[in-house]
Design a protein around this motif. Structure first.
Motif, PDB file in Angstrom:
ATOM      1  N   GLY A  73       0.800  -1.226   0.000  1.00  0.00           N
ATOM      2  CA  GLY A  73       0.000   0.000   0.000  1.00  0.00           C
ATOM      3  C   GLY A  73       0.828   1.270   0.000  1.00  0.00           C
ATOM      4  N   ASN A  74       1.868   1.326  -0.874  1.00  0.00           N
ATOM      5  CA  ASN A  74       2.768   2.477  -0.834  1.00  0.00           C
ATOM      6  C   ASN A  74       2.391   3.577  -1.812  1.00  0.00           C
ATOM      7  OD1 ASN A  74       3.341   1.102  -3.142  1.00  0.00           O
ATOM      8  ND2 ASN A  74       5.557   1.007  -2.865  1.00  0.00           N
ATOM      9  N   LYS A  75       1.174   3.560  -2.312  1.00  0.00           N
ATOM     10  CA  LYS A  75       0.728   4.642  -3.194  1.00  0.00           C
ATOM     11  C   LYS A  75       0.312   5.844  -2.349  1.00  0.00           C
ATOM     12  CE  LYS A  75       0.889   2.964  -7.432  1.00  0.00           C
ATOM     13  NZ  LYS A  75       1.630   3.596  -8.500  1.00  0.00           N
ATOM     14  N   ALA A  76       0.845   7.011  -2.680  1.00  0.00           N
ATOM     15  CA  ALA A  76       0.639   8.195  -1.839  1.00  0.00           C
ATOM     16  C   ALA A  76      -0.815   8.605  -1.739  1.00  0.00           C
ATOM     17  CB  ALA A  76       1.474   9.351  -2.379  1.00  0.00           C
ATOM     18  N   TRP A  77      -1.605   8.285  -2.789  1.00  0.00           N
ATOM     19  CA  TRP A  77      -2.963   8.818  -2.751  1.00  0.00           C
ATOM     20  C   TRP A  77      -3.930   7.993  -1.925  1.00  0.00           C
ATOM     21  CZ3 TRP A  77      -2.802   9.462  -8.664  1.00  0.00           C
ATOM     22  CH2 TRP A  77      -2.429   8.287  -9.265  1.00  0.00           C
ATOM     23  N   PHE A  78      -3.556   6.813  -1.481  1.00  0.00           N
ATOM     24  CA  PHE A  78      -4.469   6.106  -0.594  1.00  0.00           C
ATOM     25  C   PHE A  78      -3.742   5.317   0.495  1.00  0.00           C
ATOM     26  CE2 PHE A  78      -3.812   3.547  -4.393  1.00  0.00           C
ATOM     27  CZ  PHE A  78      -3.390   2.336  -3.875  1.00  0.00           C
ATOM     28  N   LYS A  79      -2.501   5.692   0.807  1.00  0.00           N
ATOM     29  CA  LYS A  79      -1.754   4.925   1.809  1.00  0.00           C
ATOM     30  C   LYS A  79      -2.192   5.258   3.236  1.00  0.00           C
ATOM     31  CE  LYS A  79       2.219   8.090   2.151  1.00  0.00           C
ATOM     32  NZ  LYS A  79       3.656   8.226   1.930  1.00  0.00           N
ATOM     33  N   LYS A  80      -2.810   6.431   3.429  1.00  0.00           N
ATOM     34  CA  LYS A  80      -3.243   6.817   4.765  1.00  0.00           C
ATOM     35  C   LYS A  80      -4.758   6.875   4.829  1.00  0.00           C
ATOM     36  CE  LYS A  80       0.935   9.454   5.733  1.00  0.00           C
ATOM     37  NZ  LYS A  80       1.505  10.736   6.156  1.00  0.00           N
ATOM     38  N   PRO A  81      -5.341   6.411   5.931  1.00  0.00           N
ATOM     39  CA  PRO A  81      -6.793   6.482   6.028  1.00  0.00           C
ATOM     40  C   PRO A  81      -7.266   7.923   6.102  1.00  0.00           C
ATOM     41  CG  PRO A  81      -5.835   5.830   8.132  1.00  0.00           C
ATOM     42  CD  PRO A  81      -4.719   5.839   7.135  1.00  0.00           C
ATOM     43  N   GLY A  82      -8.405   8.172   5.489  1.00  0.00           N
ATOM     44  CA  GLY A  82      -8.941   9.537   5.500  1.00  0.00           C
ATOM     45  C   GLY A  82     -10.222   9.601   6.304  1.00  0.00           C
ATOM     46  N   ASN A  83     -10.494  10.764   6.811  1.00  0.00           N
ATOM     47  CA  ASN A  83     -11.771  11.000   7.468  1.00  0.00           C
ATOM     48  C   ASN A  83     -12.279  12.344   6.943  1.00  0.00           C
ATOM     49  OD1 ASN A  83     -13.959  10.853   9.165  1.00  0.00           O
ATOM     50  ND2 ASN A  83     -12.859  11.720  10.930  1.00  0.00           N
ATOM     51  N   THR A  87     -14.940  17.581  -0.447  1.00  0.00           N
ATOM     52  CA  THR A  87     -13.779  17.930  -1.269  1.00  0.00           C
ATOM     53  C   THR A  87     -12.867  18.950  -0.587  1.00  0.00           C
ATOM     54  OG1 THR A  87     -15.066  17.486  -3.271  1.00  0.00           O
ATOM     55  CG2 THR A  87     -13.069  18.794  -3.529  1.00  0.00           C
ATOM     56  N   LEU A  88     -13.427  20.061  -0.108  1.00  0.00           N
ATOM     57  CA  LEU A  88     -12.618  21.103   0.529  1.00  0.00           C
ATOM     58  C   LEU A  88     -11.952  20.578   1.790  1.00  0.00           C
ATOM     59  CD1 LEU A  88     -11.673  24.035   0.548  1.00  0.00           C
ATOM     60  CD2 LEU A  88     -13.755  24.643   1.815  1.00  0.00           C
ATOM     61  N   ASP A  89     -12.701  19.804   2.579  1.00  0.00           N
ATOM     62  CA  ASP A  89     -12.154  19.220   3.797  1.00  0.00           C
ATOM     63  C   ASP A  89     -10.995  18.283   3.471  1.00  0.00           C
ATOM     64  OD1 ASP A  89     -12.305  18.776   6.687  1.00  0.00           O
ATOM     65  OD2 ASP A  89     -12.925  16.740   6.144  1.00  0.00           O
ATOM     66  N   ALA A  90     -11.137  17.519   2.371  1.00  0.00           N
ATOM     67  CA  ALA A  90     -10.067  16.600   1.950  1.00  0.00           C
ATOM     68  C   ALA A  90      -8.808  17.379   1.557  1.00  0.00           C
ATOM     69  CB  ALA A  90     -10.548  15.742   0.781  1.00  0.00           C
ATOM     70  N   PHE A  91      -8.986  18.446   0.789  1.00  0.00           N
ATOM     71  CA  PHE A  91      -7.847  19.291   0.406  1.00  0.00           C
ATOM     72  C   PHE A  91      -7.080  19.752   1.644  1.00  0.00           C
ATOM     73  CE2 PHE A  91      -9.525  20.136  -3.939  1.00  0.00           C
ATOM     74  CZ  PHE A  91      -8.323  20.092  -4.634  1.00  0.00           C
ATOM     75  N   LEU A  92      -7.793  20.330   2.602  1.00  0.00           N
ATOM     76  CA  LEU A  92      -7.161  20.914   3.791  1.00  0.00           C
ATOM     77  C   LEU A  92      -6.476  19.856   4.646  1.00  0.00           C
ATOM     78  CD1 LEU A  92      -9.976  23.448   4.775  1.00  0.00           C
ATOM     79  CD2 LEU A  92      -7.797  23.967   3.661  1.00  0.00           C
ATOM     80  N   LYS A  93      -7.138  18.698   4.847  1.00  0.00           N
ATOM     81  CA  LYS A  93      -6.572  17.647   5.706  1.00  0.00           C
ATOM     82  C   LYS A  93      -5.374  16.958   5.058  1.00  0.00           C
ATOM     83  CE  LYS A  93     -10.576  16.675   8.608  1.00  0.00           C
ATOM     84  NZ  LYS A  93     -11.717  15.781   8.895  1.00  0.00           N
ATOM     85  N   ILE A  94      -5.420  16.760   3.739  1.00  0.00           N
ATOM     86  CA  ILE A  94      -4.266  16.148   3.041  1.00  0.00           C
ATOM     87  C   ILE A  94      -3.053  17.052   3.155  1.00  0.00           C
ATOM     88  CG2 ILE A  94      -3.353  15.503   0.770  1.00  0.00           C
ATOM     89  CD1 ILE A  94      -6.214  14.500   0.086  1.00  0.00           C
ATOM     90  N   ILE A  95      -3.261  18.363   2.943  1.00  0.00           N
ATOM     91  CA  ILE A  95      -2.143  19.318   3.040  1.00  0.00           C
ATOM     92  C   ILE A  95      -1.590  19.347   4.462  1.00  0.00           C
ATOM     93  CG2 ILE A  95      -1.533  21.776   2.940  1.00  0.00           C
ATOM     94  CD1 ILE A  95      -3.625  22.017   0.646  1.00  0.00           C
ATOM     95  N   ARG A  96      -2.489  19.376   5.454  1.00  0.00           N
ATOM     96  CA  ARG A  96      -2.055  19.497   6.856  1.00  0.00           C
ATOM     97  C   ARG A  96      -1.365  18.225   7.350  1.00  0.00           C
ATOM     98  NH1 ARG A  96      -6.674  20.991   9.058  1.00  0.00           N
ATOM     99  NH2 ARG A  96      -7.297  18.961   9.896  1.00  0.00           N
ATOM    100  N   ASN A  97      -1.924  17.052   7.010  1.00  0.00           N
ATOM    101  CA  ASN A  97      -1.430  15.793   7.570  1.00  0.00           C
ATOM    102  C   ASN A  97      -0.339  15.119   6.742  1.00  0.00           C
ATOM    103  OD1 ASN A  97      -3.342  16.091   9.623  1.00  0.00           O
ATOM    104  ND2 ASN A  97      -4.901  14.966   8.471  1.00  0.00           N
ATOM    105  N   GLU A  98      -0.348  15.329   5.426  1.00  0.00           N
ATOM    106  CA  GLU A  98       0.563  14.574   4.557  1.00  0.00           C
ATOM    107  C   GLU A  98       1.509  15.451   3.750  1.00  0.00           C
ATOM    108  OE1 GLU A  98      -1.800  11.801   2.221  1.00  0.00           O
ATOM    109  OE2 GLU A  98      -3.340  11.872   3.774  1.00  0.00           O
TER     110      GLU A  98
END
Length: 338
Positions: A73-83, A87-98
């Protein structure tokens, strides 16, 4: 048009300059639109986790790309679980966490495949338009349709073998020697034509898209110029014309996009998991099956996500391309004057 204006208009942008303008447009479009699809894939993965060995289609408005959930599971776009709540929430959380780099997880394959294809396509379109205008006249309305169809045929045909090789390379790590053996075996068993597998559904989607896109783009651009009282289109006129014509063409050709995606996914699954399934179903048979299973609306599945990517991609690409050509046109004019 007065003789002086006509003389200035005759100063052409060279094919190399057209290639540089389209290359710049393709890179800028990739940089700006790729995050939209990365976020879409992360949202999909959150709701329906991709099992290892499963493939999914990544498409950022410039190209389609088969992506595989690899072991580990080393693909950057789904290697970490999301909550993610949207769309906007995903943008902000990906930038902040990853980190912000995660939004461009799908960029490398786009730069390798989409940029050359886009350069061929746009340069061929402009060169064909110039030739056809000299033969048929400046105001012939069929020119964008003919040039668009021929340019897309050429680009799809040139890129198709590379697309097949790239898809194969994604299934596992290949050395250049193994890749050469794979191509040689395929050619010896099925002939050279086998390297163009998948060409037909791509053409069925991309050629009508190209014809409708260029025809509507030229009509809209001319109409907006007349409404604004301008002789040459501005950046915003090109941007608006590109977005509207791209949206219309995307809606009209979506059924072929749905079929192409299904064919790509089935082919990958069959070749890598040896699953028995009818691989030689025609486009029309697949369409009939989709309608029988999901109704007519099944042919337009994914309309909103496609529009969200296609409209800005077309707008950014064409406006950047036209801006680049205008820049080189001014440079050529200055050189001639001095």
């Amino acid at each position: 048009m007065d003789p002086e204006s006509k003389g200035l208009h005759m100063i052409r942008v060279t094919p190399l300059q057209q290639m540089l303008a389209s290359c710049t447009g393709a890179i800028l479009t990739s940089l700006m639109v790729t995050p939209l699809d990365v976020v879409k894939i992360r949202l999909q993965a959150q709701n329906n986790l991709f099992p290892k060995g499963k493939c999914f289609v990544y498409s950022n408005g410039l190209m389609d790309h088969m992506c595989v959930c690899e072991e580990g599971g080393n693909k950057a776009w789904f290697k970490k679980p999301g909550n993610f709540q949207g769309t906007l929430d995903a943008f902000l959380k990906i930038i902040r966490n990853e980190g912000i780099k995660s939004l461009w997880s799908g960029l490398p394959p786009t730069l390798v495949m989409a940029v050359p294809a886009t350069v061929i396509y746009f340069t061929c379109y402009d060169q064909l338009t110039t030739v056809l205008r000299s033969k048929l006249g400046e105001n012939e309305t069929r020119i964008p349709i003919i040039a668009g169809i021929m340019a897309r045929f050429g680009a799809v045909t040139v890129i198709s073998p590379l697309e097949l090789i790239r898809t194969k390379m994604q299934s596992k790590k290949f050395s250049y020697k193994e890749l050469h053996q794979f191509v040689s075996k395929k050619v010896s068993e099925d002939g050279w034509i086998s390297l163009w597998k998948g060409w037909a559904p791509t053409v069925l989607r991309d050629v009508p898209f190209s014809a409708m896109y260029w025809y509507n783009y030229e009509i809209l651009k001319k109409w907006l110029c007349e409404k604004s009282g301008l002789y040459e289109p501005t950046f915003m006129i090109n941007f608006t014309s590109g977005a509207l014509s791209g949206s219309f063409a995307a809606v009209a050709t979506l059924p072929f996009d749905v079929v192409k995606t299904q064919k790509q996914t089935q082919l990958w699954t069959h070749e890598n998991h040896k699953i028995s399934m009818p691989l030689h179903m025609s486009t029309w048979v697949i369409m009939k099956n989709i309608v029988a299973k999901n109704g007519f609306s099944g042919l337009f599945a994914g309309l909103i996500p496609r529009l969200i990517k296609i409209a800005p991609a077309c707008a950014i690409m064409i406006s950047t391309y036209e801006f680049g050509k205008a820049f080189f046109h001014r440079q050529n004019l200055q050189r001639q004057q001095f």
